[in-house]
Design an enzyme around this catalytic site. Structure first.
Site, mmCIF file in Angstrom:
data_model
loop_
_atom_site.group_PDB
_atom_site.id
_atom_site.type_symbol
_atom_site.label_atom_id
_atom_site.label_comp_id
_atom_site.label_asym_id
_atom_site.label_seq_id
_atom_site.Cartn_x
_atom_site.Cartn_y
_atom_site.Cartn_z
ATOM 1 N N SER A 216 0.827 -1.203 0.000
ATOM 2 C CA SER A 216 0.000 0.000 0.000
ATOM 3 C C SER A 216 0.862 1.253 0.000
ATOM 4 O O SER A 216 1.663 1.441 -0.907
ATOM 5 C CB SER A 216 -0.959 -0.037 1.187
ATOM 6 O OG SER A 216 -2.008 0.869 0.993
ATOM 7 N N ASP A 427 -8.880 -5.982 -5.065
ATOM 8 C CA ASP A 427 -8.611 -4.765 -4.299
ATOM 9 C C ASP A 427 -9.272 -3.569 -4.976
ATOM 10 O O ASP A 427 -9.053 -3.324 -6.161
ATOM 11 C CB ASP A 427 -7.091 -4.563 -4.211
ATOM 12 C CG ASP A 427 -6.696 -3.329 -3.430
ATOM 13 O OD1 ASP A 427 -7.552 -2.740 -2.751
ATOM 14 O OD2 ASP A 427 -5.505 -2.964 -3.492
ATOM 15 N N HIS A 486 -6.382 -6.492 -1.029
ATOM 16 C CA HIS A 486 -5.302 -5.523 -0.888
ATOM 17 C C HIS A 486 -4.062 -6.121 -0.215
ATOM 18 O O HIS A 486 -2.937 -5.834 -0.609
ATOM 19 C CB HIS A 486 -5.819 -4.340 -0.073
ATOM 20 C CG HIS A 486 -4.903 -3.179 0.021
ATOM 21 N ND1 HIS A 486 -4.601 -2.364 -1.052
ATOM 22 C CD2 HIS A 486 -4.214 -2.653 1.073
ATOM 23 C CE1 HIS A 486 -3.785 -1.400 -0.667
ATOM 24 N NE2 HIS A 486 -3.527 -1.556 0.609
#
Length: 510
Positions: A216, A427, A486
């Site tokens: 991320s 995601d 994710h």
């Protein structure tokens, strides 16, 4: 991960008894044989026999190291001995009176892991704790959402090497001090300063091969940290080999979220379950915002030139924030909608870290790492109220650095033996199609983007089969993982372990 949230076998066959039991035994036997065969294929270099406690015997000559030792048989709620580990706070410099400190938890390799390597892991946010990665992604024990208690993580990256989890930058998790960094170079300098102090205490790790990994917003952290190390080769007595960034923030949000958002909804239209009138509205807005057909027109292999932004700036034009509009509508249809994995529905699973989905939910108090007994066990400061993602702004005046795709990432790829970018296809917070756009607009090792199409190559996961796509050009390998959200090591642990083996050279091919 990004801040959570900145937006608001059933067996049929009643006639079958003994034959079914025999069949199940045979199936179990065959599966075990396949697992053993896979284990042989995956055996890392330098593996040797299991040591007591489930990890390799390792000692450190500096007496100070004993202050950080964690009794692996006494971690609260963990009903098994994970072996020795070391955790606590260390300063970010050796200056007299330095009060700024980062919290770490170091694990030696398991019985088949290599002592020649060290994997560094950080979560993103900015301001989200790497202890989430430890507990729910790739650490040696796992307590994922919806599970009753911690279990052994058979896909732990400690099967490969030592692991170092660091809560950084200042302001994150148990770290100490007032945040004052202005940009990513400041973050990198603080982290390298911490690593210098870490290696003084754990000096036997000096000279090891280093792999920087994260997900991320760590897609921004990691390239800048790697670039800092490459550009300051005498600063750290470790040999940086490459990076892993998954579902990474490496460009503008308008590229990684807005442009691909409506196409993403069409791809998963039965998951979103929007009515036809709302879909028509989204399609009309996407067309007016220059999102429609963007990929077909500009994302070519090889690229025909630099890819343009769809609007007037690096942000979504007025009326073109379709990502937020989709998210708000998705919550109406499915109040359990999870931006990190779109397949989630009710019930929302409980989470010992307090973040089971799109937003924080205090389903128990205190959170696991905010418990006094846990803090004492891992030498964490008792007076800190731990949360998975901090309410403190770790960049008080904002992050002044440009996204790494425009600055340091190409240099890091060129200087690394291998680099991998990984993306879960379920995601929504950062969308894989947006990452493809970024890569086709980035120049590294003398060429812009990938020269041949990504979709031609299947990502084959051992014992599973094709689970996405993989593509390698000029020292960069890009993976897309079907069904994963994710946090790829959490949602697709077997695939992530295989990818990590490839990065470390334990596999010749992805």
């Amino acid at each position: 991960m990004l801040p959570k949230l900145f937006l608001a076998v059933f067996t049929a066959g009643a006639l079958c008894v003994a034959p079914c039991i025999d069949a199940r035994k045979m199936t179990k036997h065959l599966m075990k044989a396949k697992q053993l065969e896979a284990a042989k294929l995956w055996q890392p270099k330098g593996a040797f026999e299991e040591a007591s406690g489930g990890v390799k015997n390792i000692t450190f000559s500096n007496p100070k190291a004993s202050e950080f030792w964690v009794d692996g048989s006494a971690i609260p709620e963990v009903g098994f001995d994970i072996g020795s580990s070391w955790s606590g706070l260390l300063p970010i410099s050796n200056k007299t009176g330095e009060t700024r400190k980062l919290f770490f938890w170091f694990f030696p390799p398991g019985p088949h892991g290599s002592m020649d390597d060290l994997i560094f892991w950080t979560n993103g946010g900015p301001g989200c704790s790497s202890l989430e990665g430890l507990l729910q992604e790739n650490g040696p024990f796992s307590w994922k959402t919806g599970t009753a208690k911690p279990i052994v993580n058979e896909y732990s990256w400690t099967n490969l090497s030592s692991m170092l989890y660091v809560e950084q930058p200042i302001g994150t998790g148990f770290s100490q001090g007032t945040p004052d960094v202005k940009d990513e170079n400041g973050v990198a300098a603080e982290l390298v300063g911490f690593m210098q102090q870490f290696l003084e205490v754990f000096s036997e790790l000096k000279g090891k091969k280093l792999y920087l990994t994260g997900e991320s917003y760590a897609g921004t952290y990691v390239p800048y940290i790697a670039n800092y190390i490459y550009e300051n080769p005498t600063a750290l007595n470790l040999n940086l080999q490459g990076i892993w960034i998954s579902d990474p923030s490496i460009s503008w949000d308008v590229v990684q979220e807005q442009i691909p958002a409506v196409d993403f909804v069409h791809k998963y239209e039965h998951v979103f379950a929007f009515n036809q009138s709302f879909m028509a509205e989204l399609d009309n807005k996407a067309a007016s915002c220059n999102y429609t057909g963007y990929v077909d027109k500009y994302v070519t292999y090889p690229p025909k030139g630099l890819l343009p932004l769809p609007g007037k700036s690096t942000e979504a034009d007025k009326g073109c924030d379709l990502w937020d509009e989709i998210f708000n509508a998705a919550l109406i249809v499915n109040p359990a909608f999870n931006i990190y994995r779109i397949f989630d529905t009710y019930p929302i699973l409980w989470d010992v870290l307090g973040f089971p989905g799109s937003s924080a939910q205090t389903q128990l108090s205190p959170l696991y790492f905010d418990r006094t007994d846990v803090k004492k066990a891992i030498h964490a400061p008792i007076d800190v109220n731990w949360t998975e993602c901090t309410n403190v702004d770790v960049f008080p005046d904002g992050d002044a650095s440009l996204p790494p795709a425009f600055t340091v990432l190409p240099n890091v790829i060129e200087k690394s033996n291998r680099s991998v970018i990984v993306h879960g296809l379920a995601d929504f917070i950062l969308i894989a199609e947006g990452t493809r756009i970024v890569l086709q607009n980035m120049t590294w090792n003398g060429k812009q983007g990938f020269q041949t199409p990504i979709q031609n190559d299947s990502f084959i996961v051992d014992g599973v089969g094709a689970l996405g796509t993989v593509h390698t050009e000029r020292s960069l390998t890009y993976f897309e993982v079907e069904l994963s959200g994710h946090m790829v090591p959490e949602y697709s642990p077997l695939a992530s372990l295989q990818i990590m083996k490839y990065l470390m050279g334990f596999r010749a091919t992805p």
